[in-house]
Scaffold this motif. Structure first.
Motif, PDB file in Angstrom:
ATOM      1  N   ALA A 154      70.757  12.291  10.431  1.00 36.29           N
ATOM      2  CA  ALA A 154      69.572  13.013   9.953  1.00 36.29           C
ATOM      3  C   ALA A 154      68.689  13.387  11.128  1.00 36.29           C
ATOM      4  O   ALA A 154      68.627  12.671  12.139  1.00 36.29           O
ATOM      5  CB  ALA A 154      68.777  12.163   8.962  1.00 36.29           C
ATOM      6  N   LEU A 155      68.014  14.528  10.995  1.00 41.45           N
ATOM      7  CA  LEU A 155      67.076  14.999  12.011  1.00 41.45           C
ATOM      8  C   LEU A 155      65.762  15.348  11.335  1.00 41.45           C
ATOM      9  O   LEU A 155      65.729  16.151  10.391  1.00 41.45           O
ATOM     10  CB  LEU A 155      67.646  16.235  12.723  1.00 41.45           C
ATOM     11  N   ILE A 156      64.688  14.740  11.789  1.00 40.71           N
ATOM     12  CA  ILE A 156      63.356  14.997  11.241  1.00 40.71           C
ATOM     13  C   ILE A 156      62.477  15.580  12.347  1.00 40.71           C
ATOM     14  O   ILE A 156      62.353  14.990  13.423  1.00 40.71           O
ATOM     15  CB  ILE A 156      62.707  13.698  10.696  1.00 40.71           C
ATOM     16  N   GLU A 157      61.863  16.749  12.080  1.00 39.57           N
ATOM     17  CA  GLU A 157      60.977  17.393  13.040  1.00 39.57           C
ATOM     18  C   GLU A 157      59.528  17.265  12.561  1.00 39.57           C
ATOM     19  O   GLU A 157      59.220  17.642  11.430  1.00 39.57           O
ATOM     20  CB  GLU A 157      61.354  18.865  13.204  1.00 39.57           C
ATOM     21  N   LEU A 158      58.689  16.725  13.409  1.00 39.16           N
ATOM     22  CA  LEU A 158      57.283  16.502  13.057  1.00 39.16           C
ATOM     23  C   LEU A 158      56.388  17.541  13.716  1.00 39.16           C
ATOM     24  O   LEU A 158      56.740  18.101  14.763  1.00 39.16           O
ATOM     25  CB  LEU A 158      56.850  15.100  13.496  1.00 39.16           C
ATOM     26  N   GLN A 159      55.249  17.774  13.113  1.00 35.80           N
ATOM     27  CA  GLN A 159      54.232  18.640  13.699  1.00 35.80           C
ATOM     28  C   GLN A 159      53.202  17.757  14.422  1.00 35.80           C
ATOM     29  O   GLN A 159      53.167  16.544  14.251  1.00 35.80           O
ATOM     30  CB  GLN A 159      53.542  19.464  12.607  1.00 35.80           C
ATOM     31  N   HIS A 160      52.341  18.382  15.199  1.00 33.85           N
ATOM     32  CA  HIS A 160      51.345  17.656  15.987  1.00 33.85           C
ATOM     33  C   HIS A 160      50.481  16.766  15.091  1.00 33.85           C
ATOM     34  O   HIS A 160      49.845  17.231  14.143  1.00 33.85           O
ATOM     35  CB  HIS A 160      50.456  18.664  16.726  1.00 33.85           C
ATOM     36  N   ASP A 161      50.513  15.471  15.390  1.00 36.32           N
ATOM     37  CA  ASP A 161      49.647  14.509  14.695  1.00 36.32           C
ATOM     38  C   ASP A 161      49.815  14.561  13.171  1.00 36.32           C
ATOM     39  O   ASP A 161      48.886  14.251  12.418  1.00 36.32           O
ATOM     40  CB  ASP A 161      48.179  14.766  15.068  1.00 36.32           C
ATOM     41  N   GLU A 162      50.999  14.938  12.708  1.00 37.19           N
ATOM     42  CA  GLU A 162      51.242  15.097  11.274  1.00 37.19           C
ATOM     43  C   GLU A 162      51.416  13.740  10.595  1.00 37.19           C
ATOM     44  O   GLU A 162      52.099  12.859  11.103  1.00 37.19           O
ATOM     45  CB  GLU A 162      52.499  15.951  11.077  1.00 37.19           C
ATOM     46  N   ARG A 163      50.848  13.577   9.424  1.00 30.72           N
ATOM     47  CA  ARG A 163      51.012  12.358   8.642  1.00 30.72           C
ATOM     48  C   ARG A 163      52.369  12.400   7.945  1.00 30.72           C
ATOM     49  O   ARG A 163      52.712  13.374   7.284  1.00 30.72           O
ATOM     50  CB  ARG A 163      49.893  12.252   7.593  1.00 30.72           C
ATOM     51  N   VAL A 164      53.136  11.358   8.120  1.00 35.03           N
ATOM     52  CA  VAL A 164      54.447  11.279   7.466  1.00 35.03           C
ATOM     53  C   VAL A 164      54.239  10.998   5.985  1.00 35.03           C
ATOM     54  O   VAL A 164      53.487  10.092   5.609  1.00 35.03           O
ATOM     55  CB  VAL A 164      55.321  10.186   8.107  1.00 35.03           C
ATOM     56  N   ILE A 224      69.916   8.949  13.785  1.00 30.71           N
ATOM     57  CA  ILE A 224      68.637   9.543  13.377  1.00 30.71           C
ATOM     58  C   ILE A 224      67.939  10.095  14.610  1.00 30.71           C
ATOM     59  O   ILE A 224      67.800   9.414  15.626  1.00 30.71           O
ATOM     60  CB  ILE A 224      67.722   8.506  12.686  1.00 30.71           C
ATOM     61  N   MET A 225      67.508  11.359  14.508  1.00 24.73           N
ATOM     62  CA  MET A 225      66.696  11.962  15.556  1.00 24.73           C
ATOM     63  C   MET A 225      65.321  12.287  14.985  1.00 24.73           C
ATOM     64  O   MET A 225      65.210  12.883  13.905  1.00 24.73           O
ATOM     65  CB  MET A 225      67.346  13.245  16.084  1.00 24.73           C
ATOM     66  N   VAL A 226      64.273  11.887  15.694  1.00 29.88           N
ATOM     67  CA  VAL A 226      62.899  12.208  15.309  1.00 29.88           C
ATOM     68  C   VAL A 226      62.290  13.013  16.449  1.00 29.88           C
ATOM     69  O   VAL A 226      62.160  12.523  17.570  1.00 29.88           O
ATOM     70  CB  VAL A 226      62.062  10.948  15.040  1.00 29.88           C
ATOM     71  N   ASP A 227      61.942  14.254  16.156  1.00 30.66           N
ATOM     72  CA  ASP A 227      61.453  15.169  17.190  1.00 30.66           C
ATOM     73  C   ASP A 227      59.932  15.291  17.150  1.00 30.66           C
ATOM     74  O   ASP A 227      59.329  15.382  16.084  1.00 30.66           O
ATOM     75  CB  ASP A 227      62.085  16.555  16.970  1.00 30.66           C
ATOM     76  N   ASN A 228      59.320  15.261  18.340  1.00 25.96           N
ATOM     77  CA  ASN A 228      57.896  15.553  18.508  1.00 25.96           C
ATOM     78  C   ASN A 228      56.998  14.450  17.938  1.00 25.96           C
ATOM     79  O   ASN A 228      56.076  14.710  17.173  1.00 25.96           O
ATOM     80  CB  ASN A 228      57.551  16.901  17.859  1.00 25.96           C
ATOM     81  N   VAL A 229      57.238  13.228  18.352  1.00 29.33           N
ATOM     82  CA  VAL A 229      56.410  12.100  17.916  1.00 29.33           C
ATOM     83  C   VAL A 229      55.130  12.059  18.736  1.00 29.33           C
ATOM     84  O   VAL A 229      55.161  12.097  19.971  1.00 29.33           O
ATOM     85  CB  VAL A 229      57.185  10.767  18.071  1.00 29.33           C
ATOM     86  N   TRP A 230      53.995  11.950  18.042  1.00 26.65           N
ATOM     87  CA  TRP A 230      52.690  11.906  18.705  1.00 26.65           C
ATOM     88  C   TRP A 230      52.007  10.547  18.561  1.00 26.65           C
ATOM     89  O   TRP A 230      51.208  10.169  19.412  1.00 26.65           O
ATOM     90  CB  TRP A 230      51.771  12.986  18.138  1.00 26.65           C
ATOM     91  N   THR A 231      52.280   9.839  17.491  1.00 27.06           N
ATOM     92  CA  THR A 231      51.578   8.570  17.250  1.00 27.06           C
ATOM     93  C   THR A 231      52.555   7.491  16.806  1.00 27.06           C
ATOM     94  O   THR A 231      53.608   7.776  16.214  1.00 27.06           O
ATOM     95  CB  THR A 231      50.501   8.733  16.162  1.00 27.06           C
ATOM     96  N   LEU A 234      66.417  10.657   3.568  1.00 27.12           N
ATOM     97  CA  LEU A 234      67.403  10.046   2.664  1.00 27.12           C
ATOM     98  C   LEU A 234      68.497  11.033   2.279  1.00 27.12           C
ATOM     99  O   LEU A 234      69.691  10.683   2.240  1.00 27.12           O
ATOM    100  CB  LEU A 234      66.692   9.521   1.418  1.00 27.12           C
ATOM    101  N   LYS A 235      68.119  12.264   1.976  1.00 25.87           N
ATOM    102  CA  LYS A 235      69.113  13.265   1.577  1.00 25.87           C
ATOM    103  C   LYS A 235      70.092  13.559   2.709  1.00 25.87           C
ATOM    104  O   LYS A 235      71.305  13.641   2.493  1.00 25.87           O
ATOM    105  CB  LYS A 235      68.408  14.559   1.163  1.00 25.87           C
ATOM    106  N   GLN A 236      69.560  13.725   3.922  1.00 22.65           N
ATOM    107  CA  GLN A 236      70.435  14.008   5.058  1.00 22.65           C
ATOM    108  C   GLN A 236      71.389  12.849   5.329  1.00 22.65           C
ATOM    109  O   GLN A 236      72.542  13.058   5.723  1.00 22.65           O
ATOM    110  CB  GLN A 236      69.608  14.302   6.303  1.00 22.65           C
ATOM    111  N   LEU A 237      70.904  11.630   5.125  1.00 27.30           N
ATOM    112  CA  LEU A 237      71.756  10.453   5.350  1.00 27.30           C
ATOM    113  C   LEU A 237      72.798  10.281   4.254  1.00 27.30           C
ATOM    114  O   LEU A 237      73.746   9.503   4.418  1.00 27.30           O
ATOM    115  CB  LEU A 237      70.896   9.193   5.448  1.00 27.30           C
ATOM    116  N   GLY A 238      72.627  11.001   3.140  1.00 28.78           N
ATOM    117  CA  GLY A 238      73.625  10.950   2.074  1.00 28.78           C
ATOM    118  C   GLY A 238      73.256  10.071   0.907  1.00 28.78           C
ATOM    119  O   GLY A 238      74.107   9.803   0.040  1.00 28.78           O
ATOM    120  N   ALA A 239      72.023   9.601   0.837  1.00 29.28           N
ATOM    121  CA  ALA A 239      71.608   8.732  -0.277  1.00 29.28           C
ATOM    122  C   ALA A 239      71.506   9.535  -1.568  1.00 29.28           C
ATOM    123  O   ALA A 239      71.120  10.699  -1.560  1.00 29.28           O
ATOM    124  CB  ALA A 239      70.259   8.081   0.047  1.00 29.28           C
TER     125      ALA A 239
END
Length: 496
Positions: free
Chosen positions: A268-278, A319-326, A287-292
């Motif tokens: 799975a790959l999740i791309e975040l925006q600047h200071d975005e709340r998850v 798992i890749m998480v792109d653009n982590v700020w916090t 979960l969907k990308q992982l196949g759950a």
């Protein structure tokens, strides 16, 4: 159609069916001094895999009369994309000629059936690694295979078709997708460019999950990182890539993700925006990308995080998480533990973040890697690509050459700066050179505050450079779009 015939005993196995989502590379094999095969194995195959494409590449050397593995016949006939690395040696290799015949035979049959929408037509991409004139010699190819034919026992003669095989090679020169190596200045950099051209053609026929545009200069870094992550090591979980905006860390991370994804059933790959709340939308996507399956998407984020933890507990995941700020973004997104063999790739502008207690242990298992600048050759290639100019093109004046050199140097290996600067001098037509004044304006804008290129502010400075080079109506349009779409998701903003 004579050149498209194949041996009768292989025709049944080569009947076209649903295309396999993979690229089949036809090459000379592990022969001594076979430069084309070295290119195919060490540059082309990794480039295709980095772009998210599955590759079938066989290294066996077969001779007339040898039994052909069914897997090889199916791959040559039914792969969605067949890349043919053409050299003088290629035309004298039995298995190469038969692979080419299989690919063209399948394409011909699929073309006939395509009107009935039964089968998609496979794409054949010829890559002339040697000079075209040395490869496409109809008489020489016929003469060589007639001599080989006379040496074979009667039971093996059906496998050799001198006229047909010569016709197949000549047909490759006329293909619309033909790609040629720059023979004026052959080098490893040119081989990397050749690989990128093949990738660009292949992904049009076979879209990928994580598509990457304009990959330049990261090949060596990527190979080193893949080698490190591929080694089973219980003390290593993954990689933390960091660097200022526009340095290419997301591109590099996606290349790694693509290379590793084929080894994982769950990725799975999740791309975040600047200071975005998850929120729930991120965890649902994870979960969907992982196949759950079988979970309620409208549940609270905390509930979905627990579901994620339960799901990955006994699985090897990527798992890749792109653009982590916090640190809070990581706390709200990632499970607290991972199954054996899992890998995590994180990109951030920061070399590190204040750790929560659970992340301390995870962080100790991540290798922290600062993105390096592009070397000069890769930087020049990226600039030329953005400027719509071929690498082999000679600029019409020494003043332009000097200005180009200064622009590339002023960008200091920053990919975004090179792309923006190249776009600033880009003409409408391929290999058309904009007026010298436009090049000089771009250089002056880059040199106006050179210290800014060594700080986090270099990203804004580069963008402001290209903004000032726009005409006034274009500036207003840019500001209107930026204002209206401020804060909107990237998937919505980019198409606009």
């Amino acid at each position: 159609d004579h050149g498209l015939e194949i041996p009768a005993r292989l025709a049944k196995a080569a009947q076209p069916g649903p295309l396999i989502r993979q690229v089949f590379i036809s090459h000379t094999g592990p022969q001594q001094h076979a430069a084309g095969s070295t290119f195919a194995a060490s540059i082309l195959k990794p480039a295709l895999e980095s772009a998210g494409l599955k590759v079938f590449m066989d290294f066996a050397s077969l001779e007339p009369g040898d039994e052909w593995p069914e897997e090889l016949v199916t791959a040559a006939a039914n792969s969605a994309v067949v890349v043919v690395v053409l050299t003088r040696e290629y035309t004298q290799r039995y298995w190469c000629m038969l692979e080419l015949a299989l690919a063209l035979h399948s394409r011909r049959l699929a073309s006939k059936q395509q009107q009935q929408q039964q089968h998609q037509q496979p794409l054949v991409i010829p890559v002339f690694y040697d000079d075209t004139a040395e490869v496409v010699q109809l008489g020489e190819i016929q003469k060589y295979w007639i001599a080989r034919l006379q040496q074979q026992a009667a039971r093996r003669q059906e496998l050799i078709d001198p006229n047909g095989w010569a016709s197949n090679v000549c047909a490759m020169e006329k293909q619309r997708q033909t790609i040629r190596r720059n023979m004026l200045a052959p080098s490893k950099d040119q081989d990397y460019q050749l690989g990128r051209d093949v990738v660009a053609a292949a992904v049009k026929a076979m879209p990928v999950q994580v598509h990457i545009d304009q990959v330049y200069g990261f090949e060596q870094q990527e190979a080193e990182r893949v080698a490190e992550l591929a080694v089973p090591d219980p003390g290593r979980l993954g990689l933390w890539l960091h660097g200022m905006g526009g340095c290419g860390k997301t591109t590099h991370a996606k290349m790694l993700f693509n290379r590793l994804a084929s080894h994982f059933q769950h990725s799975a790959l999740i791309e975040l925006q600047h200071d975005e709340r998850v929120g729930s939308q991120h965890l649902t996507s994870l979960l969907k990308q992982l196949g759950a399956k079988g979970f309620q998407e409208d549940r609270a984020a905390g509930v979905l995080l627990v579901k994620t933890q339960d799901y990955v507990r006994d699985k090897a995941v990527l798992i890749m998480v792109d653009n982590v700020w916090t640190q809070k973004q990581l706390d709200e997104l990632l499970p607290r533990s991972f199954g054996q063999g899992s890998r995590v790739i994180v990109t951030s502008r920061f070399a590190g973040l204040p750790h929560s207690e659970w992340w301390k242990q995870v962080n100790q298992q991540l290798e922290h890697y600062a993105m390096a600048q592009l070397n000069h050759a890769a930087a020049m290639q990226l600039f030329r690509h953005a400027a719509n100019l071929d690498m082999g093109l000679h600029l019409p004046s020494k003043q332009l050459c000097d200005t180009e050199e200064k622009i590339v140097t002023a960008c200091k290996g920053l990919p975004l700066a090179l792309q923006v600067a190249g776009g600033a001098v880009r003409a409408n037509n391929r290999n058309a050179v904009a007026h010298l004044t436009r090049w000089q304006n771009a250089l002056a804008a880059l040199q106006r505050n050179p210290d800014a290129l060594d700080t986090e502010g270099r990203l804004q400075g580069v963008l402001y450079t290209v903004f000032k080079l726009l005409k006034r109506p274009q500036q207003h349009m840019f500001l209107d779009v930026a204002t209206v779409l401020r804060g909107q998701p990237k998937d919505l903003a980019l198409p606009v």
